[in-house]
Design an enzyme around this catalytic site. Structure first.
Site, short mmCIF file in Angstrom:
data_model
loop_
_atom_site.label_atom_id
_atom_site.label_comp_id
_atom_site.label_asym_id
_atom_site.label_seq_id
_atom_site.Cartn_x
_atom_site.Cartn_y
_atom_site.Cartn_z
N SER A 297 -4.18 27.39 -19.09
CA SER A 297 -4.74 26.07 -18.83
C SER A 297 -3.76 24.97 -19.23
O SER A 297 -2.70 24.84 -18.64
CB SER A 297 -6.09 25.95 -19.56
OG SER A 297 -6.77 24.78 -19.21
N ASP A 308 9.35 23.02 -13.94
CA ASP A 308 9.58 22.48 -12.59
C ASP A 308 10.51 21.27 -12.59
O ASP A 308 11.14 20.98 -11.58
CB ASP A 308 8.24 22.10 -11.95
CG ASP A 308 7.46 23.32 -11.46
OD1 ASP A 308 7.93 24.45 -11.71
OD2 ASP A 308 6.41 23.15 -10.83
N LYS A 322 -4.57 30.26 -15.35
CA LYS A 322 -5.80 29.47 -15.16
C LYS A 322 -5.43 28.11 -14.58
O LYS A 322 -4.90 27.26 -15.27
CB LYS A 322 -6.54 29.27 -16.48
CG LYS A 322 -7.82 28.44 -16.32
CD LYS A 322 -8.47 28.15 -17.67
CE LYS A 322 -9.76 27.36 -17.48
NZ LYS A 322 -9.56 26.02 -16.93
#
Length: 539
Positions: A297, A308, A322
């Site tokens: 999460s 990224d 998740k």
């Protein structure tokens, strides 16, 4: 060492972790749900049961029993919180709760205070680590009464209320009684923050609660003042929590205008785009994020944003996966529903939610065990990536969606020293029980000192310490098997000392000790010292 033995150790932990992740939330927007009429067919059935069934049945209790099943059909993370459980479920993320201010363990049907929170109610009346809590008011907390539920129910309570504790302290012939006035107890998210070496800081974040970002920022500033130029951020075992806390943490490391996360829901109100504002104070700090299969999460939001944006290395094992966001809706009886309202995406566009099917009968929670079974925890080649879900970081590196964050550098699980003897004494809880006895002997000599090296020097030599433990285990029903004991020697001694350090000096020193031989942390430090960056990994 056969992996089936490792599985025997991990099964309860991993299964419970999977369940726990299902009730954590990505964002908390409390809304009142107006009570509406039930569908006509459903109402007819309830009326028939109420009026015609052979026995008296509470219709409310029928509804209460069926709501969890109804929500579990939708997805693995939508959940119902009964009114009786609401306060306890939310307190771990709200930043504080009202209680007496201790961390405890249940050791052989006895509640033992492991840590007394500084400045808390228990410390103010003179309670000490190692105290055995026998009773709370008239409620027995030993034997069958020594359950976690019973302890929480009787030690927590309204601020300003009183609880009378009957306490037995090691070395005292008779119990003493402490009258404790409950007060606000902070829920700490940062479990440890210290310098690994003169230029490398370490911060372990255990959860994403209401105050996590502020705690994290305080730790960063403190370590930078002590000389830290590089940082290891440990998110292993962190099952998530409030999404905004992860966003604020990532913002500290990113230049202006970088995407952190975005969500897409059924309604526009549930669509969120979070970009960095350029005001972060650590945009040039070298960074490594450490994750494992329990990291979920909000942990994945933070790790995904760093990865990224090619801002730092992610090291460890593939995360839980998740990618669903829950909002919390209050019901008229003070129960609540945490309903999935959106999916979140990393800056490159990845949805990292692993695959699930509606009403899958609990298969979702067994995913970690399946990963273990096909060797993913020990071999990167065993990880099944969906090559069709290919994305690129800002620097052009290939990353994949479809089930968790895959680390830039894989570090396998460590099974060195795990034998059938080690498994048996671990599963029997003998290591913490033995260490607690040691703590009772050495706590007084340490006084207020937090010097870990002083404590370790005061212990018997390793041969004597191991022999003491083996004798203790034999007296508790686990016979000595020296062939396996010798194979597990280093691991046993490390675990005994780690728990002892925790019980006497607290969790911060526990992580200082355990990280000395932690493969993931040592690899993280090695990468930082070498100055490696994500772009160097581009293929």
């Amino acid at each position: 060492m056969k992996r089936s033995k490792i599985l025997y150790i991990l099964t309860p932990l991993l299964f419970m972790a999977g369940i726990a992740i299902g009730v954590l939330i990505g964002a908390s927007f409390k809304k009142q749900v107006a009570a509406g009429d039930l569908p006509e067919k459903y109402q007819q059935i309830l009326d028939l049961i109420s009026n015609e069934y052979v026995d008296d049945i509470s219709v409310d209790s029928l509804l209460e029993m069926n709501i969890p099943d109804l929500l579990s059909y939708l997805d693995p993370h939508s959940a119902y919180i009964p009114a009786t459980d609401f306060e306890d479920v939310n307190s771990e993320l709200e930043g504080s709760f009202s209680g007496i201010g201790i961390s405890f363990q249940i050791m052989k049907d006895t509640v033992v205070a492991v840590e007394i929170i500084a400045g808390g109610p228990a410390q103010k009346v003179g309670m000490l680590p190692g105290d055995r809590i026998l009773m709370a008011d008239t409620v027995n907390l030993t034997g069958k009464g020594a359950t976690q539920e019973n302890v929480f129910k009787n030690l927590r309570g309204k601020k300003g209320s009183n609880v009378s504790l009957k306490v037995l302290r090691p070395g005292m012939a008779k119990p003493v009684v402490y009258d404790v006035i409950r007060g606000d107890i902070p829920v700490n998210s940062v479990d440890a923050a210290y310098l690994i070496d003169p230029k490398t800081g370490y911060i372990r974040v255990g959860k994403f609660a209401r105050n996590t970002y502020q705690e994290f920022l305080d730790a960063l500033l403190k370590l930078r003042m002590q000389g830290a130029e590089k940082m290891v951020i440990d998110l292993r075992g962190n099952t998530g929590g409030y999404m905004d806390q992860a966003i604020n943490m990532a913002n500290e490391f990113l230049p202006r205008g970088r995407r952190i996360v975005y969500t897409k829901g059924r309604h526009k109100a549930d669509d969120v785009v979070a970009n960095s504002d350029g005001r972060g104070s650590f945009q040039d700090m070298q960074l490594v994020v450490v994750v494992d299969e329990i990291s979920a999460s909000a942990s994945e939001i933070f790790a995904g944003a760093i990865q990224d944006n090619d801002r730092g290395l992610v090291i460890g094992r593939r995360t839980f996966g998740k990618g669903l966001v829950q909002n919390q809706f209050m019901l008229p009886d003070n129960s609540a529903i945490r309903l999935t309202v959106a999916r979140y995406y990393t800056p490159s566009g990845r949805s990292i939610q692993k695959i699930y099917e509606r009403g899958d009968g609990g298969k979702y929670e067994m995913d970690l065990l399946e990963r273990y079974a096909h060797g993913e925890f020990y071999n990167a080649d065993s990880i099944h990536l969906d090559k069709s879900k290919k994305f690129k970081t800002v620097g052009g590196r290939i990353v994949y969606g479809g089930g968790g964050i895959m680390p830039d550098i894989f570090v396998p699980g460590d099974t060195v020293g795990v034998t059938s003897y080690y498994t048996e004494v671990s599963n029997s809880g003998l290591i913490p029980r033995f260490s607690m006895q040691l703590a009772d002997r050495y706590r007084k000599a340490m006084g207020n000192s937090k010097d870990m090296e002083k404590l370790l020097r005061s212990l018997p030599n390793d041969n004597a310490l191991l022999q003491q433990f083996v004798n203790y285990a034999a007296a508790e029903g686990v016979p000595a098997r020296w062939y396996y004991i010798n194979q597990s020697r280093a691991l046993l001694l490390r675990q005994i000392k780690a728990v002892l350090v925790r019980d006497i000096l607290g969790f911060d020193n526990y992580f200082r000790f355990i990280n000395r031989e932690d493969n993931m942390i040592q690899r993280a430090v090695k990468e930082l010292q070498a100055g490696h960056s994500p772009i160097q990994l581009r293929k």
